[in-house]
Design a protein around this motif. Sequence first.
Motif, PDB file in Angstrom:
ATOM      1  N   LEU A  86      -3.813   0.254  -2.477  1.00  0.00           N
ATOM      2  CA  LEU A  86      -4.616   0.658  -1.326  1.00  0.00           C
ATOM      3  C   LEU A  86      -3.753   1.476  -0.363  1.00  0.00           C
ATOM      4  O   LEU A  86      -2.520   1.414  -0.421  1.00  0.00           O
ATOM      5  CB  LEU A  86      -5.163  -0.576  -0.614  1.00  0.00           C
TER       6      LEU A  86
ATOM      7  N   ILE B  85     -10.533  -3.334   0.451  1.00  0.00           N
ATOM      8  CA  ILE B  85     -10.711  -1.947  -0.007  1.00  0.00           C
ATOM      9  C   ILE B  85     -11.309  -1.078   1.114  1.00  0.00           C
ATOM     10  O   ILE B  85     -10.910   0.074   1.304  1.00  0.00           O
ATOM     11  CB  ILE B  85     -11.597  -1.920  -1.266  1.00  0.00           C
TER      12      ILE B  85
ATOM     13  N   ARG C 246      -7.690   1.469   4.704  1.00  0.00           N
ATOM     14  CA  ARG C 246      -7.785   2.898   4.385  1.00  0.00           C
ATOM     15  C   ARG C 246      -7.398   3.767   5.577  1.00  0.00           C
ATOM     16  O   ARG C 246      -7.151   3.245   6.646  1.00  0.00           O
ATOM     17  CB  ARG C 246      -9.201   3.240   3.908  1.00  0.00           C
TER      18      ARG C 246
ATOM     19  N   GLY D  95       0.825  -1.197   0.000  1.00  0.00           N
ATOM     20  CA  GLY D  95       0.000   0.000   0.000  1.00  0.00           C
ATOM     21  C   GLY D  95       0.863   1.252   0.000  1.00  0.00           C
ATOM     22  O   GLY D  95       2.091   1.192  -0.063  1.00  0.00           O
TER      23      GLY D  95
END
Length: 393
Positions: free
Chosen positions: A133, A389, A393, A70
Amino acid sequence: MKERFTKALKQIDAARLASDMIKIPSYSFMADQEKEIAEYIYSVFQQEGIESQLVEIKPGRYNVYGKIAGSGEGRSLMLSGHIDTVPAYDMENAFSGRIADGKIYGRGACDMKGPVAAMIAVLIALQRAEITLPGDIVFAGLADEEEQGRGVEYLVNNGPICDGTIMGEPTDMRIAIGHKGLEWIDVKVKGHKVHGGDKEHGINAIEMAGRFINRIYEEYVPLLNTRAYPVLGAPTINIGRIEGGDQPSTVAGECLIKLDRRCVPTETITQVYEELNQICDALHQEDCHFQAKVSDVFEGENLLPHVPFCIEKDDPLVASVQAAMAQTQWKGEVTAFPAWSDAGAISSVTDSKCIVMGPGDLGVAHSIHEYIKVEDIEMAALVYGLTAIAYCR
C-alpha cells in the motif's frame, strides 16, 4: 488489489488463530502475563515473513508488533488490540478455545482475542497477496489494558504511531468515534469510633458517607446531565463500592466510597476533583463533623491520563471504514464506546486519529458465557483490510 486481498484472506483460518490465542492464558496478575501469547503472535508473523518485533516493556510483560511497509506515499494505519484478559473467575473451561455452532468460546474470545485474530489475518493476507500500500499498515498487540495501561504507555512513548488507529474492542462493528474519560476516585470519610451504646458521643462515618451519596444523586447527577456532549452523551458518576465500620455494636470510624467518574471533552480532570471537593466542603459547612478526603485511586503511580476523545464523523478514517462496510452486512453506524480503551491514551498524547471498532458483543465480555461468532471475525478482517486499502493512500 481488493480482489487479491479478498482471495488471500479466504485462505486464512482466523477462527483457528483466535482459538489458539484463547488457549494461551494471559489474564491479570498471572506471572509473565502476556509473554506466551506475545511469543505466539510473533511466531505467526515470523512464519509468514512479516516484519515484526517482540518487546519486553516490563519484566515478563510484552507488546508485539507487525508491519507491512508501504511505499512511503500514503497515510499509515494501526490495527491495535490488547492481548491481556481478565481472569476466568467462575467461567468453566475458560481456556478451551472451543469452536462449536459457529462460535468460539473462552476467556478473551471477544475481549479481545477474536478482534486481534482478525487484525493478524489482515497482515497475513496482505503479505501473501504481495500487496504494498502507499502507507504502512501496523499491528500492535498491547499488554496490561485491563489494569494500568502500561502497554499503550510504552507504545506512545516509543512508537510506532500511525496517522490512524483502529482499536478493536468489541463494538459489534459499530464505529465508535470516541469515548468518555475515566477516573477512579476514593472518597475517605472520617468519623469517631465509639461503642454503639454510646453512639451520641461518636461520629458515624457511614452515616456521613450516606449524606455524600445523597448529595451526589440529588444535586450532582442532575448537573452532569446538563453537560451532554455530541455522540458521547452526558458525563456520569457511579458509586461502585462502599466499605466501612467494624461490627454492628461499634460506631463506624471510617467509610471508604469508591467512584467511577466518566467525563466528556468539555470537562477537565482537575474540574472533576474540584467539584467533588466542593461537595465535601459544602457538607462540612452544614455540619462540621463531616470530614472527607477525595483522592485518585492510582495517585502516585504516574499513569497516562484517562481523558476523553471524540473525532469528527467525516474524518477520513471513518469515511474509509464506511466505504469498506458498504461491501458487507454492516451499516457503518457511528456511535460512542461505552467503556475505556487504549484508544483514549493514544488520542490524548499523539496526533493519531482513533476509532474503536471490533467484532463481538461487549455484553458477554468478562462473563461466564464469553464467545464470539466465527463469521464476525472473518467479516471484521475483511472490513479492516478494505479500510486499510482505502485509507493508506
